[in-house]
Design a protein around this motif. Structure first.
Motif, mmCIF file in Angstrom:
data_model
loop_
_atom_site.group_PDB
_atom_site.id
_atom_site.type_symbol
_atom_site.label_atom_id
_atom_site.label_comp_id
_atom_site.label_asym_id
_atom_site.label_seq_id
_atom_site.Cartn_x
_atom_site.Cartn_y
_atom_site.Cartn_z
ATOM 1 N N UNK A 354 0.788 -1.355 0.000
ATOM 2 C CA UNK A 354 -0.005 -0.010 0.023
ATOM 3 C C UNK A 354 0.943 1.079 -0.125
ATOM 4 N N UNK A 355 1.956 1.264 0.901
ATOM 5 C CA UNK A 355 2.585 2.501 0.990
ATOM 6 C C UNK A 355 3.499 2.669 -0.411
ATOM 7 N N UNK A 356 3.884 1.614 -1.107
ATOM 8 C CA UNK A 356 4.527 1.779 -2.414
ATOM 9 C C UNK A 356 3.562 2.205 -3.345
ATOM 10 N N UNK A 357 2.261 1.807 -3.462
ATOM 11 C CA UNK A 357 1.112 2.252 -4.489
ATOM 12 C C UNK A 357 1.128 3.818 -4.215
ATOM 13 N N UNK A 358 0.854 4.216 -2.882
ATOM 14 C CA UNK A 358 0.949 5.749 -2.645
ATOM 15 C C UNK A 358 2.038 6.357 -3.411
ATOM 16 N N UNK A 359 3.311 5.765 -3.183
ATOM 17 C CA UNK A 359 4.651 6.552 -3.500
ATOM 18 C C UNK A 359 4.761 6.476 -5.118
ATOM 19 N N UNK A 360 4.357 5.377 -5.660
ATOM 20 C CA UNK A 360 4.309 5.516 -7.245
ATOM 21 C C UNK A 360 3.399 6.469 -7.737
ATOM 22 N N UNK A 361 2.185 6.338 -7.251
ATOM 23 C CA UNK A 361 1.252 7.244 -7.928
ATOM 24 C C UNK A 361 1.596 8.672 -7.750
ATOM 25 N N UNK A 362 2.019 8.965 -6.382
ATOM 26 C CA UNK A 362 2.418 10.413 -6.350
ATOM 27 C C UNK A 362 3.588 10.861 -7.324
ATOM 28 N N UNK A 363 4.544 9.648 -7.346
ATOM 29 C CA UNK A 363 5.911 10.051 -8.246
ATOM 30 C C UNK A 363 5.480 10.410 -9.588
ATOM 31 N N UNK A 364 4.436 9.681 -10.328
ATOM 32 C CA UNK A 364 4.359 9.725 -11.716
ATOM 33 C C UNK A 364 3.379 10.689 -12.038
ATOM 34 N N UNK A 365 2.407 10.839 -11.168
ATOM 35 C CA UNK A 365 1.368 11.919 -11.412
ATOM 36 C C UNK A 365 1.924 13.460 -11.075
ATOM 37 N N UNK A 366 2.585 13.601 -10.199
ATOM 38 C CA UNK A 366 3.465 14.549 -9.733
ATOM 39 C C UNK A 366 4.328 15.014 -10.825
ATOM 40 N N UNK A 367 5.168 13.970 -11.264
ATOM 41 C CA UNK A 367 6.211 14.358 -12.256
ATOM 42 C C UNK A 367 5.535 14.743 -13.512
ATOM 43 N N UNK A 368 4.235 14.255 -13.998
ATOM 44 C CA UNK A 368 3.568 14.701 -15.008
ATOM 45 C C UNK A 368 3.104 16.271 -14.778
ATOM 46 N N UNK A 369 2.637 16.455 -13.893
ATOM 47 C CA UNK A 369 2.158 17.850 -13.765
ATOM 48 C C UNK A 369 3.347 18.977 -13.585
ATOM 49 N N UNK A 370 4.542 18.437 -13.025
ATOM 50 C CA UNK A 370 5.579 19.120 -12.957
ATOM 51 C C UNK A 370 6.276 19.533 -14.302
ATOM 52 N N UNK A 371 6.080 18.700 -15.319
ATOM 53 C CA UNK A 371 6.559 18.729 -16.470
ATOM 54 C C UNK A 371 5.680 19.768 -17.142
ATOM 55 N N UNK A 372 4.233 19.537 -17.062
ATOM 56 C CA UNK A 372 3.271 20.096 -18.135
ATOM 57 C C UNK A 372 2.855 21.260 -17.619
ATOM 58 N N UNK A 373 2.796 21.589 -16.224
ATOM 59 C CA UNK A 373 2.286 22.778 -15.795
ATOM 60 C C UNK A 373 3.303 23.671 -15.297
ATOM 61 N N UNK A 374 4.506 23.239 -14.721
ATOM 62 C CA UNK A 374 5.650 23.760 -14.310
ATOM 63 C C UNK A 374 6.935 23.961 -15.466
ATOM 64 N N UNK A 375 6.802 23.147 -16.295
ATOM 65 C CA UNK A 375 7.905 23.285 -17.301
ATOM 66 C C UNK A 375 9.312 22.904 -16.919
ATOM 67 N N UNK A 376 9.172 21.688 -15.997
ATOM 68 C CA UNK A 376 10.486 21.174 -15.462
ATOM 69 C C UNK A 376 10.585 19.833 -16.085
ATOM 70 N N UNK A 377 11.897 19.608 -16.719
ATOM 71 C CA UNK A 377 12.085 18.208 -17.149
ATOM 72 C C UNK A 377 11.960 17.122 -16.024
#
Length: 396
Positions: A354-377
């Motif tokens: 369960x903890x890993x599920x949360x970690x991975x979901x946060x990592x990939x969803x957060x990275x997607x928004x950081x890239x496309x809303x934040x302009x960060x590689x």
């Protein structure tokens, strides 16, 4: 509700409450399975743990939280057949660490209805859900600035609280997050005036056409929400935090399907994530105007695993990714695996912790928004990572 599985204390776990109607993933059947059993405590056995805490957010900000009730008087609610369309929204935002009060996960009645709906009210105490510790604080002072807005839409029949761990993490990283409950589409959501609206849609949605109505209705809900958050007279007192030029959306299950529908209808939404939801409303033949979109799915959602993903993948005409997690299942992307794990109720069909599920979901969803809303590689989105062997990238 038609076709609902009957659960017994000897054959269900907390994850059983996550198994929706057969069509709740918007176009695919979803078989109910059982794993570790969870019955009433007996002599010589240990009672399930009832103190639960969601994983801490990873960002530098504290998380403020405020609930908002919105009424769209221009539309009649499609499920009630009368009265205006209503939404309950939980807004989370970057806040100061020295302010605010802790907020509860669900009200007792919301938690009770969820457990009763799944036949678990004699197995799991209401307090296990109402007492789940979150990290958002009401009346917290915001940190001044302009932040991207992310709208979150939950799965059919379940409460917006199911996406709390993701919402809190995004807010801690510098986003305003609006998690939406769409009236009469969950088994129980508290509204002002002591009302708890139940799932009228559950009795009416029985086929693909019904789920398309859900997706299209939610798309209109989101456009109305954006009007009320970013218009001339915003409904939220902290609306000045929102950068109206950087708006995106993500959803789980039918909420993920609704993300594409909302993007097709509203150009203000610059990017979207579908977390394990079939496309009940097909992606338009003309695409999404080159806007980025990510499919984030359970293990079985790889190519050939869902007809609507296979059908609509070529129509996603901007930056795109198709990612799945090994050893995962439909509700991996919500809070419930973490809650079940802490209650000592792992799911054999989704062994990803369960903890890993949360970690991975946060990592990939957060990275997607950081890239496309934040302009960060975000190199994590470019392909497999050694520290995430569970993650699969698909290029059909």
């Amino acid at each position: 509700m038609k076709n609902r599985r009957t659960a017994t204390a000897a054959s269900v776990t907390l994850l059983a409450l996550l198994l929706p109607l057969p069509l709740a993933t918007a176009g695919t059947s979803f078989a109910a399975g059982t794993s570790a059993t969870a019955g009433p405590a007996t002599a010589g056995t240990e009672s399930p743990r009832t103190t639960v805490e969601l994983p801490r957010p990873t960002g530098r900000f504290a998380v403020g939280r405020e609930d908002l009730h919105l009424v769209d008087r221009s539309r009649t609610d499609p499920w009630a057949g009368s009265g205006p369309r209503e939404l309950m929204v939980t807004l989370r935002y970057p806040a100061r660490h020295d302010s605010g009060r802790t907020a509860r996960y669900l009200t007792p009645e919301e938690a009770r209805l969820l457990l009763v709906d799944r036949g678990l009210d004699q197995v799991i105490p209401v307090e296990a859900l109402t007492g789940t510790r979150t990290h958002g604080r009401t009346d917290a002072r915001p940190v001044a600035g302009r932040y991207p807005l992310v709208v979150l839409s939950p799965g059919f029949t379940v409460h917006r609280a199911t996406l709390t761990a993701l919402a809190e993490d995004l807010a801690s990283r510098g986003y305003v997050v609006a998690a939406v409950d769409h009236a009469y589409e969950s088994v129980g959501t508290a509204f002002p005036g002591g009302r708890v609206l139940q799932c009228l849609a559950c009795e009416k949605v029985q086929d693909e056409a019904g789920y398309r109505t859900v997706g299209d209705t939610r798309a209109r809900d989101v456009s109305f929400l954006l009007d009320r958050l970013t218009g001339r007279s915003p409904a939220w007192r902290h609306a000045g935090l929102i950068d109206k030029n950087r708006i995106a959306m993500a959803g789980h299950s039918i909420g993920g399907a609704s993300t594409a529908a909302a993007m097709a209808a509203d150009r203000r939404i610059r990017a979207g994530v579908n977390m394990d939801g079939g496309f009940s409303t097909p992606v338009p033949a003309a695409g999404l105007g080159g806007r980025p979109f990510m499919l984030l799915g359970a293990q079985q959602r790889g190519p050939g695993g869902n007809a609507s993903w296979d059908r609509d993948w070529p129509l996603l005409d901007g930056w795109k990714r198709w990612i799945t997690f090994a050893d995962s299942a439909h509700f991996t992307f919500t809070d419930f695996p973490a809650i079940a794990e802490q209650l000592g109720l792992p799911d054999a069909e989704a062994p990803l912790p369960g903890a890993r599920s949360v970690e991975l979901t946060r990592r990939y969803v957060g990275a997607f928004f950081d890239r496309h809303l934040g302009g960060r590689p975000q190199p994590v989105l470019d392909g497999p990572s050694p520290d995430a062997p569970e993650v699969r990238f698909h290029t059909p």
